[in-house]
Design a protein around this motif. Structure first.
Motif, PDB file in Angstrom:
ATOM      1  N   TYR A  33       3.692  11.572   1.590  1.00  0.00           N
ATOM      2  CA  TYR A  33       4.483  10.816   2.560  1.00  0.00           C
ATOM      3  C   TYR A  33       5.911  10.649   2.056  1.00  0.00           C
ATOM      4  CZ  TYR A  33      -0.265   9.347   3.812  1.00  0.00           C
ATOM      5  OH  TYR A  33      -1.596   9.328   4.160  1.00  0.00           O
ATOM      6  N   TYR A  35       8.938   7.806   2.838  1.00  0.00           N
ATOM      7  CA  TYR A  35       9.340   6.555   3.475  1.00  0.00           C
ATOM      8  C   TYR A  35      10.808   6.301   3.152  1.00  0.00           C
ATOM      9  CZ  TYR A  35       4.310   5.328   3.595  1.00  0.00           C
ATOM     10  OH  TYR A  35       2.946   5.304   3.798  1.00  0.00           O
ATOM     11  N   GLN A  37      13.459   2.822   2.847  1.00  0.00           N
ATOM     12  CA  GLN A  37      13.506   1.360   2.799  1.00  0.00           C
ATOM     13  C   GLN A  37      14.941   0.920   2.909  1.00  0.00           C
ATOM     14  OE1 GLN A  37      12.364  -0.577  -0.882  1.00  0.00           O
ATOM     15  NE2 GLN A  37      11.733  -2.425   0.202  1.00  0.00           N
ATOM     16  N   LEU A  43       9.042  -0.607   4.249  1.00  0.00           N
ATOM     17  CA  LEU A  43       9.166   0.851   4.259  1.00  0.00           C
ATOM     18  C   LEU A  43       8.787   1.407   5.629  1.00  0.00           C
ATOM     19  CD1 LEU A  43       8.802   0.010   1.206  1.00  0.00           C
ATOM     20  CD2 LEU A  43       7.862   2.301   0.874  1.00  0.00           C
ATOM     21  N   PHE A  90      11.319   6.701  -0.735  1.00  0.00           N
ATOM     22  CA  PHE A  90      10.111   6.726  -1.556  1.00  0.00           C
ATOM     23  C   PHE A  90       9.191   7.847  -1.095  1.00  0.00           C
ATOM     24  CE2 PHE A  90      10.441   3.016  -4.153  1.00  0.00           C
ATOM     25  CZ  PHE A  90      11.245   2.140  -3.443  1.00  0.00           C
ATOM     26  N   GLN A 100      -2.780   4.686  -2.201  1.00  0.00           N
ATOM     27  CA  GLN A 100      -1.548   5.458  -2.086  1.00  0.00           C
ATOM     28  C   GLN A 100      -0.635   5.111  -3.261  1.00  0.00           C
ATOM     29  OE1 GLN A 100       1.759   5.728   1.426  1.00  0.00           O
ATOM     30  NE2 GLN A 100      -0.344   6.128   1.981  1.00  0.00           N
ATOM     31  N   PHE A 102       3.033   5.547  -5.298  1.00  0.00           N
ATOM     32  CA  PHE A 102       4.436   5.749  -4.971  1.00  0.00           C
ATOM     33  C   PHE A 102       5.223   6.298  -6.157  1.00  0.00           C
ATOM     34  CE2 PHE A 102       5.089   3.863  -0.793  1.00  0.00           C
ATOM     35  CZ  PHE A 102       3.871   3.228  -0.595  1.00  0.00           C
ATOM     36  N   GLY A 103       6.252   7.076  -5.840  1.00  0.00           N
ATOM     37  CA  GLY A 103       7.224   7.473  -6.838  1.00  0.00           C
ATOM     38  C   GLY A 103       8.210   6.349  -7.073  1.00  0.00           C
ATOM     39  N   PRO A 104       9.136   6.529  -8.017  1.00  0.00           N
ATOM     40  CA  PRO A 104      10.079   5.465  -8.387  1.00  0.00           C
ATOM     41  C   PRO A 104      11.215   5.276  -7.400  1.00  0.00           C
ATOM     42  CG  PRO A 104      10.502   7.415  -9.687  1.00  0.00           C
ATOM     43  CD  PRO A 104       9.276   7.707  -8.884  1.00  0.00           C
ATOM     44  N   ARG A 107      17.720   6.404  -4.632  1.00  0.00           N
ATOM     45  CA  ARG A 107      18.715   5.611  -3.920  1.00  0.00           C
ATOM     46  C   ARG A 107      19.829   6.533  -3.451  1.00  0.00           C
ATOM     47  NH1 ARG A 107      22.959   1.472  -6.351  1.00  0.00           N
ATOM     48  NH2 ARG A 107      23.830   0.669  -4.425  1.00  0.00           N
TER      49      ARG A 107
ATOM     50  N   TYR B  37       1.502  -5.016  -2.023  1.00  0.00           N
ATOM     51  CA  TYR B  37       2.284  -4.271  -3.001  1.00  0.00           C
ATOM     52  C   TYR B  37       3.369  -5.187  -3.545  1.00  0.00           C
ATOM     53  CZ  TYR B  37       0.424   0.405  -1.979  1.00  0.00           C
ATOM     54  OH  TYR B  37      -0.389   1.513  -1.844  1.00  0.00           O
ATOM     55  N   SER B  42      13.171  -3.145 -10.276  1.00  0.00           N
ATOM     56  CA  SER B  42      13.198  -1.704 -10.549  1.00  0.00           C
ATOM     57  C   SER B  42      12.921  -0.865  -9.307  1.00  0.00           C
ATOM     58  CB  SER B  42      12.150  -1.359 -11.615  1.00  0.00           C
ATOM     59  OG  SER B  42      10.835  -1.567 -11.092  1.00  0.00           O
ATOM     60  N   ARG B  43      12.456  -1.499  -8.252  1.00  0.00           N
ATOM     61  CA  ARG B  43      12.138  -0.885  -6.950  1.00  0.00           C
ATOM     62  C   ARG B  43      10.838  -0.093  -6.946  1.00  0.00           C
ATOM     63  NH1 ARG B  43      17.814  -0.296  -6.176  1.00  0.00           N
ATOM     64  NH2 ARG B  43      17.797   1.756  -7.132  1.00  0.00           N
ATOM     65  N   GLN B  44      10.156   0.000  -8.068  1.00  0.00           N
ATOM     66  CA  GLN B  44       8.866   0.679  -8.091  1.00  0.00           C
ATOM     67  C   GLN B  44       7.871  -0.077  -7.236  1.00  0.00           C
ATOM     68  OE1 GLN B  44       7.867   3.615 -10.089  1.00  0.00           O
ATOM     69  NE2 GLN B  44       6.196   3.469  -8.638  1.00  0.00           N
ATOM     70  N   MET B  45       7.116   0.603  -6.407  1.00  0.00           N
ATOM     71  CA  MET B  45       6.079  -0.025  -5.585  1.00  0.00           C
ATOM     72  C   MET B  45       4.781  -0.038  -6.386  1.00  0.00           C
ATOM     73  SD  MET B  45       7.319  -0.901  -2.618  1.00  0.00           S
ATOM     74  CE  MET B  45       5.986  -0.946  -1.436  1.00  0.00           C
ATOM     75  N   PHE B  91       5.044  -6.990  -0.496  1.00  0.00           N
ATOM     76  CA  PHE B  91       4.824  -6.413   0.821  1.00  0.00           C
ATOM     77  C   PHE B  91       3.340  -6.392   1.148  1.00  0.00           C
ATOM     78  CE2 PHE B  91       8.972  -4.968   1.960  1.00  0.00           C
ATOM     79  CZ  PHE B  91       9.620  -4.678   0.773  1.00  0.00           C
ATOM     80  N   ARG B  95      -3.590  -0.121   6.658  1.00  0.00           N
ATOM     81  CA  ARG B  95      -3.890   1.297   6.826  1.00  0.00           C
ATOM     82  C   ARG B  95      -5.199   1.458   7.578  1.00  0.00           C
ATOM     83  NH1 ARG B  95      -4.841   4.242   1.519  1.00  0.00           N
ATOM     84  NH2 ARG B  95      -7.033   4.352   2.071  1.00  0.00           N
ATOM     85  N   LEU B 105       0.671   4.048   5.706  1.00  0.00           N
ATOM     86  CA  LEU B 105       0.746   2.604   5.518  1.00  0.00           C
ATOM     87  C   LEU B 105       1.754   2.015   6.493  1.00  0.00           C
ATOM     88  CD1 LEU B 105       0.814   2.426   1.630  1.00  0.00           C
ATOM     89  CD2 LEU B 105      -0.962   1.476   3.094  1.00  0.00           C
ATOM     90  N   PHE B 107       3.960  -1.346   6.907  1.00  0.00           N
ATOM     91  CA  PHE B 107       4.412  -2.432   6.041  1.00  0.00           C
ATOM     92  C   PHE B 107       4.975  -3.599   6.833  1.00  0.00           C
ATOM     93  CE2 PHE B 107       4.229  -0.791   1.736  1.00  0.00           C
ATOM     94  CZ  PHE B 107       4.122   0.566   1.930  1.00  0.00           C
ATOM     95  N   GLY B 108       4.824  -4.798   6.273  1.00  0.00           N
ATOM     96  CA  GLY B 108       5.576  -5.949   6.730  1.00  0.00           C
ATOM     97  C   GLY B 108       6.978  -5.903   6.143  1.00  0.00           C
TER      98      GLY B 108
END
Lengths: 111, 117
Positions: A33, A35, A37, A43, A90, A100, A102-104, A107, B37, B42-45, B91, B95, B105, B107-108
């Motif tokens: 996928y 996404y 954000q 997302l 993402f 699922q 996710f990658g890092p 930006r 989530y 760092s923005r990592q989910m 978040f 699903r 997914l 998301f809210g």
């Protein structure tokens, strides 16, 4: 085990330029996928793939293209970048009904 | 179409206290998954917890637990003994369990949690 990797981490584009965001997973996941954000938001799905050679549009596909020639790779192409594409992108992967991952994130700033 | 709503844009909790984040969703399906989530600066989910709709028992993961009310379509996250490292955007996500293209997914909009020392 690297999981889901994305490159680059950060990029600045000028309006009208093009670029490809790379995504690779080493978990042999069939689903992948993309996404985006936007600031202060959740997302939103751009494109997804259920397997090599199969892709489909998500909620916000305009201005993007994808391909899935292998199980591992799922690049996202931006053609003619616009300021509205400034966001964090993402990539994620999943095996059937499992979690699922996710990658890092990448930006992207379009000026 | 399914939707996920998080009505609390921001929350604050004192270190070592307990906080509950709210999430409601709308669906006509009977079989689905719900997730929380965590997204630190760092923005990592990062997956915190997962709930299968067919399971009546609420999921727990160490200090994190959920209150899943299927009839009310509510899925709140409780964080016990809050730690400074819990500060993040959280978040809620939905699903479908029907498989195929609907594995995406939804998301809210997220709840930003601050933890005060």
């Amino acid at each position: 085990n690297a999981g889901v990797t994305q490159t680059p981490k950060f990029r600045i584009l000028k309006i009208g330029q093009s670029m490809t965001l790379q995504c690779t997973q080493d978990m042999n996941h069939n689903y992948m996928y993309w996404y985006r954000q936007d600031p202060g938001m959740g997302l939103k799905l751009i494109y997804y793939s259920v397997g090599a050679g199969i892709t489909d549009k998500g909620e916000v596909p305009n201005g993007y293209n994808v391909s899935r020639s292998t199980t591992e790779d799922f690049p996202l192409r931006l053609e003619l970048a616009a300021p509205s594409q400034t966001s964090v992108y993402f990539c994620a992967s999943q095996r059937y009904q499992e979690t699922q991952y996710f990658g890092p994130g990448t930006r992207l700033l379009v000026l | 179409a399914q939707t996920v709503t998080q009505s609390q844009p921001e929350m604050s909790v004192q270190e070592a206290e307990t906080v509950t984040l709210s999430c409601t969703y709308d669906t006509s399906e009977s079989d689905y998954y719900l997730f929380w989530y965590k997204q630190p600066p760092s923005r990592q989910m990062i997956l915190v917890i997962r709930q299968e709709a067919y399971k009546q028992q609420n999921a727990t993961e160490n200090r994190f637990s959920v209150n899943f009310q299927k009839a009310a379509k509510s899925f709140s996250l409780k964080i016990s003994d809050s730690q400074l490292g819990d500060a993040a955007m959280y978040f809620c996500a939905y699903r479908s369990a029907t498989g195929g293209a609907t594995n995406k997914l939804i998301f809210g909009t997220g709840t930003l949690l601050a933890v005060q020392p």
